[in-house]
Design a protein around this motif. Structure first.
Motif, PDB file in Angstrom:
ATOM      1  N   TRP A  20       0.856  -1.183   0.000  1.00 28.49           N
ATOM      2  CA  TRP A  20       0.000   0.000   0.000  1.00 28.49           C
ATOM      3  C   TRP A  20       0.886   1.225   0.000  1.00 28.49           C
ATOM      4  N   ILE A  21       0.543   2.224  -0.835  1.00 30.32           N
ATOM      5  CA  ILE A  21       1.319   3.462  -0.879  1.00 30.32           C
ATOM      6  C   ILE A  21       0.402   4.642  -0.607  1.00 30.32           C
ATOM      7  N   LEU A  22       0.996   5.696   0.016  1.00 36.19           N
ATOM      8  CA  LEU A  22       0.255   6.906   0.345  1.00 36.19           C
ATOM      9  C   LEU A  22       0.174   7.809  -0.883  1.00 36.19           C
ATOM     10  N   VAL A  23      -1.022   8.314  -1.181  1.00 39.28           N
ATOM     11  CA  VAL A  23      -1.233   9.266  -2.270  1.00 39.28           C
ATOM     12  C   VAL A  23      -1.885  10.503  -1.674  1.00 39.28           C
ATOM     13  N   SER A  24      -1.318  11.683  -1.961  1.00 38.07           N
ATOM     14  CA  SER A  24      -1.825  12.946  -1.423  1.00 38.07           C
ATOM     15  C   SER A  24      -2.135  13.917  -2.556  1.00 38.07           C
ATOM     16  N   PRO A  25      -3.195  13.676  -3.313  1.00 37.18           N
ATOM     17  CA  PRO A  25      -3.461  14.501  -4.494  1.00 37.18           C
ATOM     18  C   PRO A  25      -3.765  15.965  -4.172  1.00 37.18           C
ATOM     19  N   HIS A  26      -4.268  16.238  -2.988  1.00 34.06           N
ATOM     20  CA  HIS A  26      -4.619  17.608  -2.622  1.00 34.06           C
ATOM     21  C   HIS A  26      -3.387  18.508  -2.543  1.00 34.06           C
TER      22      HIS A  26
END
Ligand SMILES: [Zn+2]
Length: 154
Positions: A20-26
């Motif tokens: 699982w990887i962290l995604v921070s599109p904001h």
């Protein structure tokens, strides 16, 4: 995908590794207050002795350009695809086949500083004529199934 996921932090599962990887599109919406550069205005030179494309100069691959006076084309010294036999491999998740072909470079004019917007109509016509000639010659080759003309900015 639920559009809310494109607006807020979330985790995504890599289906190949199971991680699982962290995604921070904001975070792409945060303001930029960093340094901004002004465009550089380089002095236009008609010949650059260090340029791999100028007439009479040695190319990156070791060949030497002729003293061309108009458009000029040559086989790309560092082509994306090359001639060669067909080969394939399959090893675990990797499955690959060779892709063969031919890449050529077109020099629009012997003047190092010239770009299409700066060229006279007859010079642009010479470029278009060479595009057509290369398209027809390459397209007539048995081993070539597709010809694509791209323009790369220097
Ligand atoms: Zn040049």
């Amino acid at each position: 995908m639920n559009s809310e996921f494109n607006k807020r932090p979330h985790r995504r599962k890599n289906i190949l590794t199971g991680e699982w990887i962290l995604v921070s599109p904001h975070r792409t919406k945060r303001p930029w207050q960093g340094k901004e550069e002004k465009p550089q205005h380089k002095e236009a030179i008609s010949y650059d002795p260090k340029c791999y494309l100028c007439p009479g100069n040695e190319r990156a691959g070791g060949g030497v350009n002729p003293d061309y006076k108009e458009t000029y084309s040559f086989k790309n010294d560092y082509a994306a695809i090359l001639d060669g036999p067909f080969e394939s491999t399959k090893d675990g998740l990797l499955e690959a086949e060779t892709e063969t072909g031919l890449c050529k470079v077109i020099c629009y004019a012997p003047d190092h500083s010239l770009t299409l917007p700066l060229m006279e109509d007859h010079q642009i016509l010479s470029v278009v004529d060479l595009w057509q000639k290369e398209y027809q010659e390459l397209g007539a080759m048995d081993a070539i199934n597709h010809v694509q003309i791209i323009r790369k900015q220097r």
